[in-house]
Every structure is written in structure tokens, then in C-alpha cells.
Scaffold this motif. Sequence first.
Motif: not given
Lengths: 256, 405
Positions: B256-266, B268-272, B55-60, B49-50
Motif C-alpha cells: 500500500k502507498d504511504d500516507d505521508f511524504t518525506v522530503r529532505n533539504s538535499a 529540495i536543493a537539487a530541484a532548485g 535557510s531551511l536549516g542544515r540536514d533538514v 536559491v542555494e
Amino acid sequence: MRSVQDNIIQLKKITKVYDTGAVQVEALRGINLDIKKGEFVAIMGASGSGKSTLLNIISCMDRPTKGEYFLMGKDVSKLGGDQLASVRNKTIGIVFQNFNLLSRTTALENVELPALYSGLSSKPRREKAMQTLKEVGLEDWWHHHPNQLSGGQQQRVAIARAMINQPPILLADEPTGNLDSKTSVEILGIFQKLNKEKGITIIIVTHETDIARYAARIVGFRDGLIIKDEIVSNRLWADKVLKNNHFRKKKGGVAV
Amino acid sequence: MNILVILKTALKAVMKNKMRSFLTALGIIIGVSAVIAMVSMGAGAKISVEKQVASLGRDVLMVFPGSHDAAGRHSGFGTITTLIADDADAIVKDASAVALASPTVRSTAQVVYGNMNWTTSVSGVSKDYLEIRAWDLEKGENFTTSDNKGSTKVCIIGKDIVTNLFDEVDPIGKIIRIKNFPFKVIGVLTARGQSMGGQSQDDVILVPLTTAQKKLLGITYVNGIMLSAKSSDLMETATTQIQEILRQRHRIRAGKDDDFTVRNSADIAAAGSAITTALTFLLGGIASVSLIVGGIGIMNIMLVSVVERTREIGIRMAVGARSRDILSQFLIEAIFLSVVGGLLGILLGVLLSSLIASLANWSTYVSFFSIIIAFLFSAGIGVFFGFYPALKASRLDPIDALHYE
């Protein structure tokens, strides 16, 4: 009046009661007994007379219900388990009717056992065990297991084991009970030798008068009480008996 | 009694009953090897997983369009079309923590070369996409800015496309047809193998963003923006900056809520890693049960052994063994069995895990830490399950023990 120091063993009003739940059995009923240093005493009595109970108490395997037991001037009747173990280890050597050697363990290792618990390090322990085995004439049998030895030889190993820590007292519970008559005399000869040459106090428990006559003093038991305490007038000496009598020939016995 | 003598005595007792000792230790062997093998599977999964996250790329960072909320109906992720390519340019220009950005669109299309065809995923990206994801070109070249401006029909293809369409032919400069439009192949990506889920990461075609939007999809919005932060420390800052810029550009009022979502690789790594850690604990936990069963086996045998050797205990006590001598003798014996079982179990466990790796095609990893833990645990099992029988032995009455038949 004898001084306390003379008496290596001094029992005062020793009572032992076995509580079997429903019934209380009084095995010893207020025993008074003094044994002097260097004595050779035979404790006699039929089974159930209380002699084994007394032996258990003298050997510090058990504690009296009531009464005091002075061993070398020190009251041991209230000692804890570990202190009693230490007494058994250093002060009293015990020899049993059925030898009680560890099976599948060499004669030498059996003899070493008490020295193991007294904390003697490996090399002197081995040397001392070998020397003690030599004293009972079994140095050539040191690597044999008990089942490769005759009854007499096994009892010699047991005696060597009892003597390795050089205790001043040797206790024997029917030591000849499982042996033929000639071997019995040989074993008694070892006791007499230890008594005479090293001044070791010896107490043997027996129900046979013939065996008791090798001792210097006989203490008779019945129903938990001492019924007689006398000096043996016509004492037997093992070396003389072995010389004069013709025993049936038996393999494995080594003359003393 | 010193420790060496105790050890020797224990060893002797163990050797007297070889078969029984082996079977007793077998419980521990199986338990420890199961723990090692299972934990190595969990650790292997974690590493996979790591790797994949890497493979997403670094600091993505990734920006996805948000979802509609209309009259209480919550429609799916990415159904809003407010995210556009200009957003990406604005972020790169205004967000100090962001290094590069590439808007992306995705579609699936049939590609044809000669008499061969293949259906694959076609992504529209900018020229910075390769750098953001740290993908390399095996041969050929990257897009240029003018490719995007002019919506040129060029493409970069993954290794699987090469194998499926070109066979032995060098694909560079060849024309393939994507949704019937002719595209010139200008680059080939370096092979990256399978992902964790077993999907190929090489089954992909990249085309310039505007080309994909106009020719292939007919849309003006984008499916997402891939960005890279200037450094790992700036991930949080970058996220905040992106949110601020996009809220401003999309005119979202405060509250109001955002109409987008920002996620970062860190993240995702934590979730994985949370998932694989849970997996490791689950597998290890199941295997631990067998270790405990092994421990109960030791306790059982030691109890039998104490009864069998009652007379021996009596003899030892009669010649001066204290309770603690007897206690340590039996305790050491139990610990000896479990430690030897533990050591053999470690060997078997390492063997098993490499077997799983080669036969089940599951990457495994035996860490030094897991070996140490397994060893200590097996010794602990010996102490825990050996203590009661040893205590029982040490509490025997010497007279009763001597007369035991």
C-alpha cells in the motif's frame, strides 16, 4: 655546346594555353630560350605577343601548360605553390611597371617584406633593408610612404625590395613604363650597375626599342613565338647617356 | 614568418581602419558582455536559491501528510489527518539517524497589540524547532518542554511583527492577542530578510504546538514534522528509517502507498539548482546568439577586407609569401578583432552585471569560469568565422591578385 650549369634559365618547348571556357588561347607556342648567368636580356614585343606570359612563367608566378623550365639546373615547371613562392622569395627578384609597393607602409618596411617571408629575424632584417635602400640611394627616405615618393623613388624602393634576399636573377616587367625619360635612364643605370658589379642576371620586359638597347641581348616576340634573338651591337650605357643628354629638369630624381 | 611579425602585421591592418575595426569588434563586445551578464544573472539566481535552501536549516528533513485516494479521486497534498505529534516523538526515539524533531501546525491569524493589528502566519512548534531550522533568537528565550505540556500562551515573534506592532517598545514580556487569546512574548527572532520570491521571512509568530492545536486551530493532528539528521551522510538513512517507523505506526500494509511524504533539504536543493541551471543555460543561450551574430559580422568584414586587399595579397605572394603566410595573416587579424572584442566585452559584461544587481535588485554573480569561457569562446569565434575569408585570401592566384583593380 653550352653546359647546363652555364644556363641559369633554360626553357624547353614551353607552351601556355589559357582556357577561357569557350576559347582556348595559346599565349606561348613552344618557346626555347637559354639565358646564361650574368646576362642582361631584354624581352621585346607588342602587347599580346606573349612576353608577359613568358615573364610570369620565368618569375615562377605561373606554371607552363607544357614544356620544361630549368632554373639553375632544377626543373621548376612542376613545383607546387609553396615551392614556387620560395623560388620567388630567394632566387628571383621581381620589379613591376606600377611598382606594386604596399601603401601606407614605409619604404623600409616595403623593402623588408621578402626578408619577412624568408624568416630573417627583426634586427638583421632591418639592417639589411637599410643597406639595400642605401644601394639605391634612398637611405634618407626610409620612413616615407610610397605616396610621398616620386615614381623614380618608388621604383628604386621596388628594386631594393627585389634585391634584399640577394637573388641571382632580377626580373623587371616594363620597369620604366610609368617614368619620364630621365628617370627611366636612371633606373636602367641601376640595373646595369647590378648586372656589372654583382653579376646579377637581369631580364627586362619592354615594348620600347630605346629601353631594350640598354640590355646586351634582345629577344623579340610575336604571337607566342621568338622571332629574333640577337646581341645588341650599339649598346647604350646609362651613365654616359645621363652625362651627355640634357633631360628636362624634374624634381626628386637622384643620380646614380 | 614568426608569430610576432604576423601579430604586428595584423595590428597594423586593424589600426588602418579604426572605425571599421571597432564596429566589427563591437559585435563581439556586445555578444560577450551579454553572455557574461546573462550568465551572471543565472548564477546569481542559483546562489539565492542555494541560500534559501540553506535557510531551511542544515540536514533538514520534512514529513508531510499524504493525500487521500478514494474511488479514484485524488485529493490534495496534506489532506490526511493521520500524522500526529506522537509520530515525531516516536521517530526521535527509534530512528538512530534522526537528531531532533518538531511537529508543526500552521494557521493565519490576526494579532493585536494596543491599537495596532497585523495579520500573519502563526506556527505551532516544539522547542527543538529553532535548532532544527538554525534560527537564532535576537533576544528573549526559547520555549520549554513544559510550555508544550501545559499549552502555555507564550510566543516568539519575527522582526516584522516587532516593527508592525511595537514600534519603539521592547516587546519582551508584553501581551499580544492572537485570535483574541492573550499571548506573552518571550522571544524575538533574528531578522533573516527577504526570500527569493520577495516574501519576508520575518513575518512569523511561533507558539507552542499544543497551544496552537487546542486554542487556535482545535485539531489533534499536525501539518508536518520538521526533523534534522545527525549528519549530512545520514539523510538517506534517516529518510528510510522515518518511512519504516511511520508505516508501522500508521499500520500500512505492504504494497500500500504511504500516507505521508518525506522530503529532505538535499532533494529540495537539487530541484532548485536544476531550475536555476536551466535558467542559466536559457539566458546564456539567448545571449550566445548575439555572440554568433557578432562572429558573422567579423566574417563579413574579413571577406570585404580580403577583396579590398587583393593587390596587397598579390604583392606579398609575388615576393615570396606562401599560402599559409597569407592564411595566418588574415586569421590572426580576425582572432585579434574577436579577442580584443572579447576582452572589452568581459569588462562591459562585468559592469552590466553589477548594474543589473544594483538597478534591478537581482543578485548577480560573475564567476571566473564564465569569464574564461567567454574569452575562449570569442577567440574560437575569431578562428571559426575568420577561417573562411583567410582561406579565400590564401587561395588567390598571385597573377590575378596583382592585376586586380
